[in-house]
Design a protein around this motif. Structure first.
Motif, PDB file in Angstrom:
ATOM      1  N   MET A   1      83.094  34.691  10.367  1.00 38.25           N
ATOM      2  CA  MET A   1      82.791  34.753  11.800  1.00 38.25           C
ATOM      3  C   MET A   1      81.279  34.623  12.009  1.00 38.25           C
ATOM      4  O   MET A   1      80.489  35.262  11.321  1.00 38.25           O
ATOM      5  CB  MET A   1      83.285  36.080  12.374  1.00 38.25           C
ATOM      6  CG  MET A   1      83.168  36.203  13.875  1.00 38.25           C
ATOM      7  SD  MET A   1      84.309  35.111  14.769  1.00 38.25           S
ATOM      8  CE  MET A   1      85.895  35.824  14.285  1.00 38.25           C
ATOM      9  N   ASP A   2      80.902  33.779  12.965  1.00 39.32           N
ATOM     10  CA  ASP A   2      79.480  33.575  13.227  1.00 39.32           C
ATOM     11  C   ASP A   2      78.894  34.637  14.150  1.00 39.32           C
ATOM     12  O   ASP A   2      77.820  35.176  13.889  1.00 39.32           O
ATOM     13  CB  ASP A   2      79.249  32.194  13.853  1.00 39.32           C
ATOM     14  CG  ASP A   2      79.558  31.067  12.883  1.00 39.32           C
ATOM     15  OD1 ASP A   2      79.054  31.123  11.750  1.00 39.32           O
ATOM     16  OD2 ASP A   2      80.303  30.151  13.267  1.00 39.32           O
ATOM     17  N   LEU A   3      79.594  34.935  15.229  1.00 36.80           N
ATOM     18  CA  LEU A   3      79.006  35.783  16.270  1.00 36.80           C
ATOM     19  C   LEU A   3      80.003  36.819  16.768  1.00 36.80           C
ATOM     20  O   LEU A   3      81.146  36.487  17.085  1.00 36.80           O
ATOM     21  CB  LEU A   3      78.543  34.929  17.447  1.00 36.80           C
ATOM     22  CG  LEU A   3      77.982  35.657  18.671  1.00 36.80           C
ATOM     23  CD1 LEU A   3      76.707  36.400  18.319  1.00 36.80           C
ATOM     24  CD2 LEU A   3      77.740  34.680  19.814  1.00 36.80           C
ATOM     25  N   SER A   4      79.544  38.058  16.854  1.00 38.91           N
ATOM     26  CA  SER A   4      80.321  39.135  17.475  1.00 38.91           C
ATOM     27  C   SER A   4      79.604  39.547  18.752  1.00 38.91           C
ATOM     28  O   SER A   4      78.457  39.993  18.710  1.00 38.91           O
ATOM     29  CB  SER A   4      80.434  40.335  16.530  1.00 38.91           C
ATOM     30  OG  SER A   4      81.099  39.982  15.332  1.00 38.91           O
ATOM     31  N   ILE A   5      80.279  39.388  19.880  1.00 35.67           N
ATOM     32  CA  ILE A   5      79.709  39.715  21.180  1.00 35.67           C
ATOM     33  C   ILE A   5      80.261  41.059  21.631  1.00 35.67           C
ATOM     34  O   ILE A   5      81.474  41.256  21.651  1.00 35.67           O
ATOM     35  CB  ILE A   5      80.048  38.625  22.218  1.00 35.67           C
ATOM     36  CG1 ILE A   5      79.511  37.273  21.755  1.00 35.67           C
ATOM     37  CG2 ILE A   5      79.486  38.990  23.591  1.00 35.67           C
ATOM     38  CD1 ILE A   5      79.999  36.102  22.591  1.00 35.67           C
ATOM     39  N   VAL A   6      79.362  41.981  21.976  1.00 36.57           N
ATOM     40  CA  VAL A   6      79.767  43.330  22.365  1.00 36.57           C
ATOM     41  C   VAL A   6      79.372  43.573  23.820  1.00 36.57           C
ATOM     42  O   VAL A   6      78.195  43.485  24.183  1.00 36.57           O
ATOM     43  CB  VAL A   6      79.118  44.393  21.461  1.00 36.57           C
ATOM     44  CG1 VAL A   6      79.590  45.783  21.874  1.00 36.57           C
ATOM     45  CG2 VAL A   6      79.448  44.130  19.993  1.00 36.57           C
ATOM     46  N   ILE A   7      80.362  43.882  24.647  1.00 37.66           N
ATOM     47  CA  ILE A   7      80.159  44.163  26.064  1.00 37.66           C
ATOM     48  C   ILE A   7      80.656  45.571  26.353  1.00 37.66           C
ATOM     49  O   ILE A   7      81.819  45.890  26.078  1.00 37.66           O
ATOM     50  CB  ILE A   7      80.925  43.154  26.947  1.00 37.66           C
ATOM     51  CG1 ILE A   7      80.491  41.715  26.639  1.00 37.66           C
ATOM     52  CG2 ILE A   7      80.732  43.475  28.430  1.00 37.66           C
ATOM     53  CD1 ILE A   7      81.373  40.654  27.279  1.00 37.66           C
ATOM     54  N   VAL A   8      79.787  46.421  26.865  1.00 41.95           N
ATOM     55  CA  VAL A   8      80.181  47.774  27.252  1.00 41.95           C
ATOM     56  C   VAL A   8      80.457  47.788  28.753  1.00 41.95           C
ATOM     57  O   VAL A   8      79.620  47.353  29.551  1.00 41.95           O
ATOM     58  CB  VAL A   8      79.085  48.796  26.896  1.00 41.95           C
ATOM     59  CG1 VAL A   8      79.466  50.194  27.393  1.00 41.95           C
ATOM     60  CG2 VAL A   8      78.860  48.825  25.384  1.00 41.95           C
ATOM     61  N   ASN A   9      81.620  48.308  29.118  1.00 38.62           N
ATOM     62  CA  ASN A   9      82.030  48.316  30.521  1.00 38.62           C
ATOM     63  C   ASN A   9      82.154  49.749  31.031  1.00 38.62           C
ATOM     64  O   ASN A   9      82.712  50.619  30.368  1.00 38.62           O
ATOM     65  CB  ASN A   9      83.387  47.621  30.675  1.00 38.62           C
ATOM     66  CG  ASN A   9      83.919  47.698  32.101  1.00 38.62           C
ATOM     67  OD1 ASN A   9      83.422  47.015  32.992  1.00 38.62           O
ATOM     68  ND2 ASN A   9      84.934  48.533  32.319  1.00 38.62           N
ATOM     69  N   TYR A  10      81.606  49.964  32.224  1.00 45.16           N
ATOM     70  CA  TYR A  10      81.811  51.242  32.909  1.00 45.16           C
ATOM     71  C   TYR A  10      81.917  50.973  34.404  1.00 45.16           C
ATOM     72  O   TYR A  10      80.911  50.803  35.088  1.00 45.16           O
ATOM     73  CB  TYR A  10      80.669  52.223  32.614  1.00 45.16           C
ATOM     74  CG  TYR A  10      80.823  53.544  33.338  1.00 45.16           C
ATOM     75  CD1 TYR A  10      81.897  54.382  33.059  1.00 45.16           C
ATOM     76  CD2 TYR A  10      79.911  53.934  34.315  1.00 45.16           C
ATOM     77  CE1 TYR A  10      82.053  55.582  33.729  1.00 45.16           C
ATOM     78  CE2 TYR A  10      80.063  55.138  34.993  1.00 45.16           C
ATOM     79  CZ  TYR A  10      81.138  55.954  34.701  1.00 45.16           C
ATOM     80  OH  TYR A  10      81.293  57.141  35.371  1.00 45.16           O
ATOM     81  N   ASN A  11      83.139  50.858  34.879  1.00 43.08           N
ATOM     82  CA  ASN A  11      83.424  50.651  36.299  1.00 43.08           C
ATOM     83  C   ASN A  11      82.748  49.406  36.870  1.00 43.08           C
ATOM     84  O   ASN A  11      82.264  49.411  38.006  1.00 43.08           O
ATOM     85  CB  ASN A  11      83.015  51.891  37.106  1.00 43.08           C
ATOM     86  CG  ASN A  11      83.942  53.064  36.868  1.00 43.08           C
ATOM     87  OD1 ASN A  11      85.144  52.886  36.648  1.00 43.08           O
ATOM     88  ND2 ASN A  11      83.393  54.270  36.879  1.00 43.08           N
ATOM     89  N   THR A  12      82.716  48.344  36.090  1.00 40.85           N
ATOM     90  CA  THR A  12      82.185  47.067  36.594  1.00 40.85           C
ATOM     91  C   THR A  12      83.224  45.961  36.355  1.00 40.85           C
ATOM     92  O   THR A  12      82.914  44.924  35.784  1.00 40.85           O
ATOM     93  CB  THR A  12      80.852  46.699  35.901  1.00 40.85           C
ATOM     94  OG1 THR A  12      81.041  46.702  34.467  1.00 40.85           O
ATOM     95  CG2 THR A  12      79.755  47.674  36.258  1.00 40.85           C
ATOM     96  N   LYS A  13      84.438  46.213  36.796  1.00 42.74           N
ATOM     97  CA  LYS A  13      85.565  45.326  36.492  1.00 42.74           C
ATOM     98  C   LYS A  13      85.280  43.871  36.820  1.00 42.74           C
ATOM     99  O   LYS A  13      85.401  42.993  35.966  1.00 42.74           O
ATOM    100  CB  LYS A  13      86.818  45.785  37.255  1.00 42.74           C
ATOM    101  CG  LYS A  13      88.031  44.870  37.052  1.00 42.74           C
ATOM    102  CD  LYS A  13      89.271  45.439  37.721  1.00 42.74           C
ATOM    103  CE  LYS A  13      89.171  45.462  39.222  1.00 42.74           C
ATOM    104  NZ  LYS A  13      90.437  45.878  39.871  1.00 42.74           N
ATOM    105  N   ARG A  14      84.899  43.586  38.048  1.00 40.19           N
ATOM    106  CA  ARG A  14      84.710  42.197  38.455  1.00 40.19           C
ATOM    107  C   ARG A  14      83.554  41.556  37.698  1.00 40.19           C
ATOM    108  O   ARG A  14      83.658  40.418  37.232  1.00 40.19           O
ATOM    109  CB  ARG A  14      84.472  42.137  39.962  1.00 40.19           C
ATOM    110  CG  ARG A  14      84.284  40.734  40.524  1.00 40.19           C
ATOM    111  CD  ARG A  14      85.313  39.726  40.006  1.00 40.19           C
ATOM    112  NE  ARG A  14      86.671  40.209  40.083  1.00 40.19           N
ATOM    113  CZ  ARG A  14      87.667  39.774  39.324  1.00 40.19           C
ATOM    114  NH1 ARG A  14      87.429  38.856  38.388  1.00 40.19           N
ATOM    115  NH2 ARG A  14      88.890  40.262  39.460  1.00 40.19           N
TER     116      ARG A  14
END
Length: 288
Positions: A1-14
């Motif tokens: 795998m080349d890239l791991s993208i990490v997104i943290v979400n807290y009440n920002t659904k849209r």
């Protein structure tokens, strides 16, 4: 795998959904995986991600564990040669990811890199291009001397905008909204410091990466859009407190041993005073 993208979400659904779609719609010539770590959102974010069958790894926390710990949860499971911290309130332009990975592949001495980060009105998010917050740099920044001496490296040490902002160059500190880190650098310096709840962890990581001999680079040939502060509007006093606590933690961890007692005392008093003023201003603004 080349890239791991990490997104943290807290009440920002849209915003999170739009961020994921901007990644998927990018011109990507390499393998990648997307992790979304949800910090106990109550806006239906997880249900939306599951219902739309997006190809993401979803980690659901039962409480808000903060930005550092949430990112670390995904990094531990990731397999990419590179890890990208990507804020949920960002939109990735179509060529950004390809260009940034190619840039890192060519320049093996770089431990972490960031692109140009623009606010919705087109202006630069200055947090993407910073020097380390030494006592002197922080003082000159608070006194707004950089406004009067924008080309002076001494008085403009915090944002370092005296450098050519349209050229690729080495920089002290990037922003966690978009930070691309080499796996070898992570293995050497360790993951994000979980003492930082949601501010300062990016500065701390950049400091440790640079201390280990890696370089941090700013590449403005590509960009993202940052709808800044979207997830931090929910608990304004909590945000004010964590912002100032991060200042204290960073100075204590990296600078306290380098400065005499009186300088450290002035710094801590300054942080406390600024916290008090900001808290009162926040109280007047929000009524709580």
């Amino acid at each position: 795998m080349d890239l791991s993208i990490v997104i943290v979400n807290y009440n920002t659904k849209r915003l999170t959904m739009d961020c994921i779609k901007s990644v998927i719609n990018s011109k990507i010539g390499f393998t990648y995986e997307i992790f979304v770590v949800d910090n106990a959102s109550t806006d239906g974010s997880c249900e939306e991600i599951i219902a739309t069958s997006l190809n993401v790894e979803l980690i659901q926390n039962k409480e808000n564990v903060g930005f550092s710990r949430a990112n670390n949860q995904a990094i531990e499971q990731s397999t990419g040669r590179y890890v990208l911290l990507l804020n949920s309130d960002t939109i990735v332009n179509e060529n950004t990811l390809n260009t940034m990975l190619q840039f890192m592949d060519i320049n093996q001495a770089i431990g972490a890199s960031g692109c140009e980060v623009n606010l919705p009105d087109g202006s630069l998010d200055k947090a993407c291009h910073r020097g380390f917050p030494t006592p002197s740099a922080s003082l000159y920044y608070m006194l707004q001397l950089s406004r009067f001496f924008p080309r002076n490296p001494k008085f403009n040490a915090y944002h370092q905008s005296y450098l050519n902002m349209k050229s690729i160059h080495e920089i002290d500190c990037l922003v966690g909204a978009f930070m691309l880190i080499r796996r070898e650098a992570i293995n050497e310096v360790g993951m994000l410091d979980e003492e930082f709840f949601m501010y300062g962890e990016d500065i701390d990581w950049c400091y440790r990466i640079k201390e280990a001999g890696w370089k941090n680079y700013y590449n403005p040939t590509v960009s993202i859009i940052h709808y800044k502060g979207a997830s931090s509007r929910k608990k304004p006093f909590k945000i004010v407190y964590e912002f100032h606590r991060a200042m204290y933690l960073f100075h204590k961890k990296h600078f306290a041993r380098k400065y005499p007692f009186i300088i450290n005392g002035i710094v801590y008093c300054g942080i406390g005073l600024k916290l008090g003023v900001s808290a009162l201003s926040n109280l007047a603004k929000h009524g709580r």
